[in-house]
Structures are given as C-alpha cells and as structure tokens.
Design an enzyme around this catalytic site. Structure first.
Site, PDB file in Angstrom:
ATOM      1  N   GLU A 138     107.479   8.787  12.325  1.00 54.41           N
ATOM      2  CA  GLU A 138     107.920   8.834  13.735  1.00 54.41           C
ATOM      3  C   GLU A 138     107.052   9.800  14.548  1.00 54.41           C
ATOM      4  O   GLU A 138     107.540  10.528  15.413  1.00 54.41           O
ATOM      5  CB  GLU A 138     109.420   9.134  13.831  1.00 54.41           C
ATOM      6  CG  GLU A 138     110.212   8.043  13.124  1.00 54.41           C
ATOM      7  CD  GLU A 138     111.620   7.858  13.611  1.00 54.41           C
ATOM      8  OE1 GLU A 138     111.973   8.316  14.711  1.00 54.41           O
ATOM      9  OE2 GLU A 138     112.383   7.202  12.870  1.00 54.41           O
TER      10      GLU A 138
HETATM   11  C1  LIG Z   1     107.536   6.548   4.133  1.00 56.38           C
HETATM   12  C2  LIG Z   1     107.058   6.080   5.491  1.00 56.38           C
HETATM   13  C3  LIG Z   1     107.911   5.340   6.290  1.00 56.38           C
HETATM   14  C4  LIG Z   1     107.470   4.875   7.534  1.00 56.38           C
HETATM   15  N1  LIG Z   1     108.294   4.072   8.280  1.00 56.38           N
HETATM   16  C5  LIG Z   1     107.811   3.477   9.389  1.00 56.38           C
HETATM   17  C6  LIG Z   1     108.586   2.507  10.089  1.00 56.38           C
HETATM   18  O1  LIG Z   1     109.730   2.202   9.711  1.00 56.38           O
HETATM   19  N2  LIG Z   1     108.042   1.885  11.156  1.00 56.38           N
HETATM   20  C7  LIG Z   1     106.780   2.173  11.606  1.00 56.38           C
HETATM   21  O2  LIG Z   1     106.339   1.581  12.598  1.00 56.38           O
HETATM   22  N3  LIG Z   1     106.007   3.111  10.970  1.00 56.38           N
HETATM   23  C8  LIG Z   1     106.498   3.751   9.868  1.00 56.38           C
HETATM   24  N4  LIG Z   1     105.723   4.684   9.194  1.00 56.38           N
HETATM   25  C9  LIG Z   1     104.367   4.960   9.674  1.00 56.38           C
HETATM   26  C10 LIG Z   1     104.209   6.361  10.225  1.00 56.38           C
HETATM   27  O3  LIG Z   1     104.837   6.475  11.482  1.00 56.38           O
HETATM   28  C11 LIG Z   1     102.701   6.674  10.256  1.00 56.38           C
HETATM   29  O4  LIG Z   1     102.284   6.845   8.910  1.00 56.38           O
HETATM   30  C12 LIG Z   1     102.382   7.873  11.094  1.00 56.38           C
HETATM   31  O5  LIG Z   1     102.627   7.634  12.459  1.00 56.38           O
HETATM   32  C13 LIG Z   1     100.921   8.315  10.930  1.00 56.38           C
HETATM   33  O6  LIG Z   1     100.050   7.236  11.054  1.00 56.38           O
HETATM   34  P1  LIG Z   1      98.916   7.008   9.938  1.00 56.38           P
HETATM   35  O7  LIG Z   1      99.577   7.031   8.589  1.00 56.38           O
HETATM   36  O8  LIG Z   1      98.158   5.791  10.312  1.00 56.38           O
HETATM   37  O9  LIG Z   1      97.997   8.276  10.014  1.00 56.38           O
HETATM   38  P2  LIG Z   1      96.766   8.483  11.000  1.00 56.38           P
HETATM   39  O10 LIG Z   1      97.152   8.096  12.383  1.00 56.38           O
HETATM   40  O11 LIG Z   1      95.573   7.852  10.395  1.00 56.38           O
HETATM   41  O12 LIG Z   1      96.609  10.066  10.946  1.00 56.38           O
HETATM   42  C14 LIG Z   1      95.969  10.725   9.860  1.00 56.38           C
HETATM   43  C15 LIG Z   1      95.947  12.219  10.177  1.00 56.38           C
HETATM   44  O13 LIG Z   1      95.232  12.435  11.402  1.00 56.38           O
HETATM   45  C16 LIG Z   1      96.033  13.158  12.317  1.00 56.38           C
HETATM   46  N5  LIG Z   1      95.735  12.735  13.677  1.00 56.38           N
HETATM   47  C17 LIG Z   1      95.635  11.467  14.161  1.00 56.38           C
HETATM   48  N6  LIG Z   1      95.382  11.477  15.473  1.00 56.38           N
HETATM   49  C18 LIG Z   1      95.315  12.783  15.845  1.00 56.38           C
HETATM   50  C19 LIG Z   1      95.071  13.465  17.072  1.00 56.38           C
HETATM   51  N7  LIG Z   1      94.881  12.808  18.209  1.00 56.38           N
HETATM   52  N8  LIG Z   1      95.064  14.825  17.065  1.00 56.38           N
HETATM   53  C20 LIG Z   1      95.288  15.515  15.934  1.00 56.38           C
HETATM   54  N9  LIG Z   1      95.515  14.933  14.734  1.00 56.38           N
HETATM   55  C21 LIG Z   1      95.535  13.591  14.692  1.00 56.38           C
HETATM   56  C22 LIG Z   1      97.472  12.827  11.921  1.00 56.38           C
HETATM   57  O14 LIG Z   1      98.383  13.818  12.378  1.00 56.38           O
HETATM   58  C23 LIG Z   1      97.347  12.778  10.408  1.00 56.38           C
HETATM   59  O15 LIG Z   1      97.428  14.089   9.891  1.00 56.38           O
HETATM   60  C24 LIG Z   1     106.166   5.189   7.971  1.00 56.38           C
HETATM   61  C25 LIG Z   1     105.319   5.960   7.167  1.00 56.38           C
HETATM   62  C26 LIG Z   1     105.752   6.400   5.936  1.00 56.38           C
HETATM   63  C27 LIG Z   1     104.800   7.197   5.070  1.00 56.38           C
END
Ligand SMILES: Cc1cc2nc3c(=O)[nH]c(=O)nc-3n(C[C@H](O)[C@H](O)[C@H](O)COP(=O)(O)OP(=O)(O)OC[C@H]3O[C@@H](n4cnc5c(N)ncnc54)[C@H](O)[C@@H]3O)c2cc1C
Length: 322
Positions: free
Chosen positions: A305
């Site tokens: 989230e």
């Molecule tokens: C167990 C689990 C359940 C989930 N459930 C749902 C769900 O029900 N529905 C749904 O839609 N999603 C869901 N998610 C997805 C979750 O919301 C995303 O994993 C999360 O938003 C991060 O996206 P990403 O994994 O692509 O990481 P990325 O966006 O690739 O980020 C990787 C790293 O880079 C950092 N980063 C990225 N952009 C920036 C920035 N501009 N400035 C500083 N740091 C940055 C992030 O903070 C992170 O540390 C779930 C994830 C998990 C692991």
C-alpha cells in the site's frame, strides 16, 4: 472503531487483519465513487461478508509508480475488452471480485517509461467478478510471512466486461485508486500497531519471568529501557493513526496524516518486533515463540500500500508550497 478492531485482530493473527483491510480497500471505490444502482447491486454482498474482494493496481513494472500501469481496457460495443497482467494481488484466485485499474486512454499503448504526471487521466476503475471469463491467476508467491493469505499474479486475456462494471468516470481511475489507498493506509497502520503491541506484550511477559544475574531481566535497566522505548513507540504509533482517523471522520483532508500514520506505525512495528526478538534472546530466534513471526509480519507493512519511501514522497509533497 473499525481501526481499533483491526488492531486487535492483528495482535492475534496479522494475516486475518490484512485480509479484512484489503477487503475494505477493495470495497472503497464502489462505496465512494459508485452510482446508487451499482451500490444497490453489489454493496450488500461486500458488506455482509458473503463476498471477499481484492485490489488490483500493481503490475510487474508498476508498483510504486502506479501511473505506469499498462493493463488495457479497450472500449468495445457495450463495454471493454481487457488485456494485460497484474501482480501481487492479495486474495488472487480466491476473491469474489477484483477492483481493477486499467488504462482506457492513449490508444491503450502507453510509452514504456511514462515519467511523472501526464497520463494519470487515462486510467479507469472496474469491478471484475471472480469468475470472469478470460481471467486467470499465477501460483501463489512464496512469501516471508502472511502465509494464510494467497498473493498471486493475474492475467487478463480478452476479458469482456460490461460498461456497467466501470466505477466512476472514464479516466478517474487513479484518483479512485489513491483515495482508496489513503483509507487503506490507515488500516495497515492499525495492523502494524496490533503486531507491535503483541510483540511488546510477549516481550514484557518473558522479561518478567526470565532471570539473569540473580534478578528478572526487566529489572536490568539496560533491558527495561528497551521495553520502555518499545512501549513509547507503540503508543505514539497508535496516536498517529487515531489522529488521521479522526480527521477522516470529521470530513477533513487526511491524506498526509494517513501517510504519516503508515510511516510511523510500520517503522515502529519493525523496530519493536526486532527488539522483542532481542529481549527473548536465543529463544526469540526460534519458531517456539511468536516474536519471530511478528518480525516477519511487520516487514510487509513497510512495503505494501505504498512503500515507506512513497509515504515520505506524499508527506513531502504536502509540505511544498506552490
Ligand atoms: C505480500 C504483498 C501483498 C501485496 N498486495 C497487493 C495488492 O493486494 N494489490 C496491489 O495492487 N498491490 C499489492 N502489493 C504490491 C505492493 O503495493 C508493491 O510491492 C509496492 O507498492 C512496491 O512496488 P514494487 O514491489 O514494484 O517496488 P518498486 O516500486 O520497484 O520499488 C523498489 C524500491 O524502490 C523504492 N522506490 C521506488 N520509487 C521511489 C522513489 N520515487 N523514491 C524513493 N524510493 C523509491 C521503493 O520504496 C522500494 O524500496 C503487494 C505486495 C506484497 C509484497
């Protein structure tokens, strides 16, 4: 009241609390942006608990940068044809409905790297039934924690959806998604506080039983202070989510406060659960005690989230003067 109940559930079993919170998140768009007719039709099943929902925003290449999503809903006679992949869906393959965000603009062909702004208005929100033809799911992810709830990918292959299943106006999807997340982040903050409280309770119970150097370990000031800091962190975190919730109840803007609550509460949960393992010493590192589970559960609250880096972005934006 809802958040306080959620906190209590999380203190016993975080997976159940996350399931409730994600269900609420999935219902929010219909409740807030749906027409009266749509609400009459779908809301009773959602509220009665007969149906469980899932929230489908993230994609493999679009997590933090949700506006970069590519799943496409192309307009056809009487509705939309949906094609694309979604990632990380809590309740994937199990949900009765999926609150889906898909691209209805830009000829459904967005550039690979969208950059900030510009294409936010191309996204729309849909309520997809769980048995939708053309919808399939990947195998559940093997996660660090929350084993009781599945998290999967979803694949839309020429899934035909009636126009009446679009929630809100065409192009309003991202606004709807973020509005739901403001509310959902309060749920995750409450879950994090529940986990932290449980870890604090277990650590205190142990520290009042265990002896070393001829006294209870809580009576060693070095350890008593660790527990005091844990208690202060839990109380502070609880106050932030209640503050944001009161603003929400009063109909005042609360987006920034929700991000503050999510950031403070989930960072507190991570610190408190890690310290709880420390208080228990060697046994804290085993599966004989619950504190290692709390630590694994706390970690995800800093990620989903909106990661805590994204919460900082939201908070910083709120501090920027035009
Ligand atoms: C167990 C689990 C359940 C989930 N459930 C749902 C769900 O029900 N529905 C749904 O839609 N999603 C869901 N998610 C997805 C979750 O919301 C995303 O994993 C999360 O938003 C991060 O996206 P990403 O994994 O692509 O990481 P990325 O966006 O690739 O980020 C990787 C790293 O880079 C950092 N980063 C990225 N952009 C920036 C920035 N501009 N400035 C500083 N740091 C940055 C992030 O903070 C992170 O540390 C779930 C994830 C998990 C692991």
């Amino acid at each position: 009241m809802y958040l306080q109940v959620l906190e209590e559930i999380a203190a016993r079993w975080a997976a159940v609390a996350v399931a409730v919170s994600v269900h609420s998140l999935s219902c929010h768009p219909l409740l807030t942006f749906g027409t009266e007719e749509q609400k009459q039709r779908w809301l009773p099943g959602m509220l009665s608990g007969d149906q469980i929902g899932a929230y489908s925003l993230s994609e493999p290449q679009a997590g933090s940068d949700a506006a970069a999503l590519r799943c496409a809903a192309a307009p056809i006679e009487g509705g939309y044809l949906i094609n694309g992949s979604k990632a990380w869906i809590t309740h994937g393959g199990r949900a009765d409905f999926y609150t889906l965000f898909a691209r209805t603009g830009q000829g459904n062909n967005p550039p690979a790297s969208p950059g900030p702004g510009g294409r936010r208005g191309d996204i729309s929100c849909f309520l997809i039934p769980g048995d939708q033809p053309g919808l399939s799911f990947g195998k559940p992810e093997e996660k660090m924690g929350l084993a009781a709830i599945p998290t999967t990918s979803a694949f839309y292959d020429n899934a035909e959806v009636a126009a009446e299943r679009r929630i809100g106006a065409e192009g309003q999807g991202l606004q709807i998604a973020f509005s739901a997340l403001d509310s959902g982040r309060l749920g995750i903050a409450a879950v994090a506080v529940g986990i932290a409280q449980a870890a604090l309770d277990d650590a205190c119970a142990y520290a009042n039983e265990r002896t070393a150097f001829g006294r209870k370990i809580i009576d060693h000031q070095g350890l008593g202070f660790v527990l005091a800091d844990m208690a202060a962190a839990v109380a502070g975190a609880r106050a932030t989510y209640l503050d944001a919730a009161r603003r929400r109840d009063a109909g005042r803007p609360y987006s920034q406060q929700a991000s503050v609550a999510k950031l403070i509460a989930t960072d507190a949960a991570m610190k408190v659960t890690t310290d709880a393992v420390q208080v228990l010493g060697g046994v804290g590192y085993t599966r004989d005690y619950r504190v290692e589970r709390y630590m694994r559960e706390a970690k995800i609250t800093q990620i989903f989230e909106g990661t805590n880096q994204i919460q900082r972005l939201v908070i910083a934006r709120g501090l920027t003067t035009p």
